[in-house]
Every structure is written in structure tokens, then in C-alpha cells.
Design an enzyme around this catalytic site. Structure first.
Site, mmCIF file in Angstrom:
data_model
loop_
_atom_site.group_PDB
_atom_site.id
_atom_site.type_symbol
_atom_site.label_atom_id
_atom_site.label_comp_id
_atom_site.label_asym_id
_atom_site.label_seq_id
_atom_site.Cartn_x
_atom_site.Cartn_y
_atom_site.Cartn_z
ATOM 1 N N ASP A 58 0.837 -1.194 0.000
ATOM 2 C CA ASP A 58 0.000 0.000 0.000
ATOM 3 C C ASP A 58 0.870 1.242 0.000
ATOM 4 O OD1 ASP A 58 -3.265 0.232 0.902
ATOM 5 O OD2 ASP A 58 -2.086 2.079 0.916
ATOM 6 N N ASP A 84 3.763 2.407 -4.402
ATOM 7 C CA ASP A 84 2.959 3.382 -5.124
ATOM 8 C C ASP A 84 2.675 2.782 -6.495
ATOM 9 O OD1 ASP A 84 1.853 5.465 -6.519
ATOM 10 O OD2 ASP A 84 3.527 6.860 -6.217
ATOM 11 N N VAL A 85 1.443 2.327 -6.728
ATOM 12 C CA VAL A 85 1.150 1.660 -7.998
ATOM 13 C C VAL A 85 1.076 2.642 -9.162
ATOM 14 C CG1 VAL A 85 0.012 -0.317 -6.929
ATOM 15 C CG2 VAL A 85 -1.335 1.664 -7.606
ATOM 16 N N SER A 165 -15.258 -3.071 -10.955
ATOM 17 C CA SER A 165 -16.384 -2.390 -10.322
ATOM 18 C C SER A 165 -17.625 -2.608 -11.169
ATOM 19 C CB SER A 165 -16.116 -0.888 -10.204
ATOM 20 O OG SER A 165 -17.302 -0.179 -9.871
ATOM 21 N N TYR A 178 -13.240 6.811 -13.534
ATOM 22 C CA TYR A 178 -13.226 5.589 -12.737
ATOM 23 C C TYR A 178 -13.942 4.454 -13.453
ATOM 24 C CZ TYR A 178 -14.007 2.416 -8.799
ATOM 25 O OH TYR A 178 -14.046 1.314 -7.978
ATOM 26 N N LYS A 182 -12.225 0.929 -14.852
ATOM 27 C CA LYS A 182 -12.624 -0.410 -14.420
ATOM 28 C C LYS A 182 -13.095 -1.259 -15.602
ATOM 29 C CE LYS A 182 -11.574 -0.061 -10.090
ATOM 30 N NZ LYS A 182 -10.469 -0.865 -9.533
#
Length: 271
Positions: A58, A84-85, A165, A178, A182
């Protein structure tokens, strides 16, 4: 998170853990991104309860460490790594450290994501926000999977679970970046499943509905009511509701399941 919500979710997780076969993930080594809180933390907790060794990755490194220590006290083994992705170098370093600690890798849960664009119409969305969401949610999922591919292939039973999502299934308004990200994760899941099946790696996606976690505190009450009114199971969704499907896709029970999208949303969007 509202205190009542936190208590409800803890009770739901405790109830779920009583249902999990203790050996379901015994001997499996699992990396969970975005694991310091919310859905990711629930995945890490329940995977450890099912017998897995778990690394929490994370951006909130200190919180991840605290959570990992708490899980280790309850279930025996858990570690944390700061990742940090949105940063390719951080992904490579964090994945390498996790695989080294675990001595290999059997499962990856790509849960880390940002929303950032909530509440804006498509014509109001700034290019910078769009890019940030795509960088973390889409590119980050790809790069994390790529960094773990060799270890997953070596295990002979590798499993990737991408958290998408259900907004990508019904087209949520005022959430374009967003929702689009997804949808891209769902498409990526199918492509990777085709590419990596020969290495005995399964790649699947889960599409949760609106879940009561820290990341959804900003969501207007009207959107929560929309889900309550539209679900076949008419109640709020907790993080615990998504864990059973995640554990199944990480386990040996799903070795011939790949490239699939599983909506877990109480029947709000059916697929």
C-alpha cells in the site's frame, strides 16, 4: 468511516471467517495491493485466516505495517511493503521484495485504485484527473501483474484477481474516469487470461457494488439509496461480502476458471 459502519463490517468479517475452511489457502503465498484498509484489508485478513502467507502492499506504508502486524498476531504470518502503484519503479521494487519474503508467489489481488473524478460531468472532467485515474487503476494493474508474472508461473498454480467495479456494467454517471478505468481492467483481465493460461496462471475479475468502506465515504446518500432500491438483496454491502469470491478465485477450487468477471453486488447489476 462511520462508527456504526465499522462495527457492522467487523461483525460481518468475523462471521465470514467462521465459515472459511481453515486450510483453503494453506501454503499459498498472496500479495494484496491496496491492502491497508477497506476491501484490500478485508482480503488480506480473510486470506490469512484461510491459511495463506500474505503481504500487504500500500501507498500508506505505516498503516499497512500496523495492519500486517495485527493480522500476524491473529493468524501467524503477514508482512507489509510500501508501494505506489502509480510509479513503475516502486512496483518493481515492492513486488521483488514481497516475492523474496514469501519465497515465491501463488496469488495476486490487484485492489489498489483511486476514484478522484467523482461528482463531475464528463465535460467537466480535467485531463489531469483522467490521467491520474488511468495511471493508477489501469497501468498500475498491468505493471503489478507483469512484475509478478514470472513468480506466479513458477508456482504452477498462480492466480490473479483484479478488482473491477460494477459501475463498468451499468454505466455510472458522473464517474467517467473511474468507470472507464474499471472497464479497461475487465478487458485486461480477459486478455491476460488468454496470454498466461499456458503458464497455469488464472486471471479473473470481481466487480463489487457500492461497498461501505473508507473510500466511499464521499458518495452521496442518493447513490447509496439507488443501490439499496435496486439490489435483489436489499441491504448495504460490506467488504466481507466480496471476500468469499476472492478466496475462491485464489484457491485450488477455481483452477479451470479464467478470464471471467464475477459481479458481487447483491444483484444490482447482473451479468
Amino acid at each position: 468511516m462511520r462508527q456504526a459502519t465499522a462495527i457492522r463490517d467487523e461483525a460481518a468479517l468475523a462471521s465470514l471467517k467462521r465459515e472459511i475452511p481453515a486450510e483453503l489457502l494453506s501454503g499459498r503465498r498472496i500479495l494484496v495491493t491496496g491492502g491497508a484498509r477497506g476491501l484490500g484489508l478485508a482480503f488480506a485478513e480473510t486470506a490469512a485466516a484461510a491459511g495463506a502467507q500474505v503481504v500487504i502492499a500500500d501507498l500508506l506504508a505505516d498503516l499497512a505495517l500496523d495492519q500486517a502486524n495485527a493480522i500476524a498476531q491473529r493468524h501467524g504470518w503477514c508482512r507489509a511493503v510500501g508501494i505506489d502503484v502509480g510509479d513503475p519503479a516502486s512496483i518493481e521494487d515492492g513486488a521483488a521484495a514481497s516475492i523474496d519474503w514469501l519465497g515465491g508467489l501463488d496469488g495476486l489481488v490487484n485492489c489498489a485504485a483511486v476514484t478522484s473524478s467523482g461528482g463531475r460531468d464528463a465535460h467537466q472532467l480535467e485531463v489531469g484527473l483522467w490521467d491520474q485515474v488511468m495511471q493508477v487503476n489501469v497501468r498500475g494493474t498491468w505493471l503489478m501483474s507483469r512484475a509478478c508474472r514470472a513468480a506466479l508461473a513458477s508456482s504452477g498454480r498462480g492466480a490473479v484477481v483484479n478488482i473491477a467495479s460494477d459501475t463498468a456494467l451499468w454505466g455510472s454517471p458522473n464517474l467517467l474516469a473511474y468507470t472507464s478505468s474499471k472497464g479497461a481492467v475487465i478487458a485486461m483481465t480477459r486478455s491476460l487470461a488468454r496470454e498466461w493460461g499456458g503458464d497455469s496462471i488464472t486471471v479473473n475479475a470481481i466487480a463489487p457494488g457500492l461497498t461501505l468502506v473508507e473510500a466511499t465515504e464521499y458518495v452521496p446518500i442518493e447513490r447509496h439509496q439507488l443501490y439499496l432500491d435496486g439490489r435483489a438483496i436489499p441491504r448495504e454491502q460490506s467488504a466481507a461480502d466480496v471476500c468469499g469470491t476472492t478466496l475462491y478465485l485464489l484457491s485450488g477450487l477455481s483452477r479451470f476458471v479464467t478470464g471471467q468477471l464475477v459481479p458481487v453486488n447483491g444483484g444490482f447489476a447482473m451479468h
